[in-house]
Design an enzyme around this catalytic site. Structure first.
Site, short mmCIF file in Angstrom:
data_model
loop_
_atom_site.label_atom_id
_atom_site.label_comp_id
_atom_site.label_asym_id
_atom_site.label_seq_id
_atom_site.Cartn_x
_atom_site.Cartn_y
_atom_site.Cartn_z
N ASN A 167 34.63 40.22 -7.71
CA ASN A 167 35.34 39.18 -6.96
C ASN A 167 34.71 37.83 -7.33
OD1 ASN A 167 36.49 37.47 -5.10
ND2 ASN A 167 35.46 38.35 -3.32
N TRP A 168 35.40 37.13 -8.22
CA TRP A 168 34.84 35.87 -8.73
C TRP A 168 34.97 34.72 -7.73
CZ3 TRP A 168 36.98 36.03 -14.48
CH2 TRP A 168 36.24 36.97 -15.19
N LYS A 169 35.73 34.91 -6.67
CA LYS A 169 35.93 33.84 -5.68
C LYS A 169 36.39 32.56 -6.39
CE LYS A 169 32.69 36.17 -2.70
NZ LYS A 169 31.75 36.11 -1.59
N HIS A 202 39.67 39.42 3.12
CA HIS A 202 38.26 39.13 2.87
C HIS A 202 37.72 38.29 4.03
CE1 HIS A 202 34.66 37.42 1.11
NE2 HIS A 202 34.67 38.43 0.26
N GLU A 259 35.95 35.77 4.11
CA GLU A 259 36.11 34.32 3.92
C GLU A 259 37.53 33.88 4.27
OE1 GLU A 259 34.55 34.30 -0.07
OE2 GLU A 259 32.57 34.77 0.76
N GLU A 291 32.46 45.30 4.22
CA GLU A 291 31.62 44.15 3.89
C GLU A 291 31.06 43.54 5.17
OE1 GLU A 291 32.63 42.48 -0.22
OE2 GLU A 291 33.96 41.50 1.18
N GLY A 309 26.89 37.12 0.33
CA GLY A 309 26.35 35.90 -0.26
C GLY A 309 25.02 35.47 0.35
N SER A 319 26.08 41.28 -1.19
CA SER A 319 24.84 41.15 -1.96
C SER A 319 24.49 42.38 -2.81
CB SER A 319 23.66 40.78 -1.04
OG SER A 319 23.92 39.53 -0.40
N GLY A 363 28.71 37.36 -5.96
CA GLY A 363 27.76 36.58 -6.78
C GLY A 363 27.32 37.26 -8.06
P1 PGA Z 1 28.42 38.84 -2.58
O1 PGA Z 1 29.95 38.81 -2.13
O2 PGA Z 1 28.26 39.98 -3.54
O3 PGA Z 1 28.18 37.50 -3.22
O4 PGA Z 1 27.60 39.04 -1.35
C1 PGA Z 1 30.65 39.99 -1.88
C2 PGA Z 1 32.07 39.66 -1.47
O5 PGA Z 1 32.27 38.66 -0.78
O6 PGA Z 1 33.02 40.37 -1.83
#
Ligand code: PGA
Length: 254
Positions: free
Chosen positions: A9-11, A96, A98, A168, A174, A214, A236
């Protein structure tokens, strides 16, 4: 046996040129690896180019980070399922944390999108997970159950089997703070039990449940070794092609 599924997931990262460079290195690193399902989830602007590069052999599949639940219309700034399908997108990340916290997505909105994705033959990766306050208040199970019921309302067993769930924990996204394998396994087992209760046991056994939060090359194997952890949704650490390849290789080696 559930095939492990690892998604990048490159966001809101990666210009097209950066995506090209990533794939060049990543594809070289993973070589002929095909025991694990790999999904690359770029921002919308890079979907088309990544789709071209992945081409027909689909050593890695294409995913999108979001979509709108309506088929078309006056929704400035949004894209629909057909637009994703046109670019050979196979998976779509929905709900997600976010999206839920920064963009106000409720379980009802997520459910609408899940329905639209299934109707367009896209496979949803549905994200669920508790906040730190909810964990501290011993509400993990209640939150997960509410999110499962809300996000997957009206989904039948055949459809459920095709859905991927990403557990998650919000406090692990993150932050560098990963759930321990035991904490993650407990949550995954609870999710599978809940699916089994709400649908049926054979279907629940088929659903792949990814862990996200993470994940990095150093902790991927110990997490994915757990019984109910069927892969990872990586943020990340998915921006580095060698590190992401190492996570894929860790899954392949299990
Ligand atoms: P992260 O993000 O690996 O940077 O913690 C995971 C995600 O949001 O899918």
């Amino acid at each position: 046996m559930r095939k492990k599924i690892i998604a990048a997931n490159w966001k809101m990262n990666m210009l097209v040129s950066e995506a090209e460079a990533f794939l060049h290195t990543f594809m070289h690193e993973i070589g002929g690896e095909n025991s694990v399902e790999i999904v690359i989830v770029p921002p919308f602007t890079a979907l088309s180019r990544v789709s071209e590069i992945l081409g027909r052999d689909q050593k890695a599949k294409l995913g999108a980070q979001n979509m709108h639940g309506e088929k078309s219309g006056a929704f400035t700034g949004e894209v629909n399922a057909a637009m994703l399908r046109e670019l050979y997108v196979r998976y779509v990340v929905l709900g997600h944390s976010e999206r839920r916290t920064l963009f106000g997505e409720t379980d009802e909105i997520v459910n609408h999108k899940v329905r639209a994705a299934i109707d367009a033959a896209l496979r949803p990766i549905v994200c669920i997970g508790e906040t730190l306050a909810e964990r501290d208040a011993h509400q993990v199970e209640a939150v997960l159950r509410r999110q499962i019921e809300g996000s997957l309302h009206g989904v039948n067993a055949r459809e459920l089997a095709e859905i991927v769930i990403a557990y998650e924990p919000v406090w692990a996204i993150g932050t560098g703070r990963t759930a321990t394998p035991q904490q993650a396994q407990e949550a995954h087992a609870f999710i599978r039990r809940t699916l089994s209760e709400l649908w049926d046991a054979p279907t629940a056994e088929k659903v792949r449940i990814q862990y996200g939060g993470s994940v990095k090359p150093q902790n991927a194997a110990e997490l994915m070794r757990e019984n109910d952890i069927d892969g990872a949704l990586v943020g990340g650490a998915s921006l580095d092609p060698r590190g992401f390849a190492d996570i894929v290789k860790a899954a392949a080696a299990l």
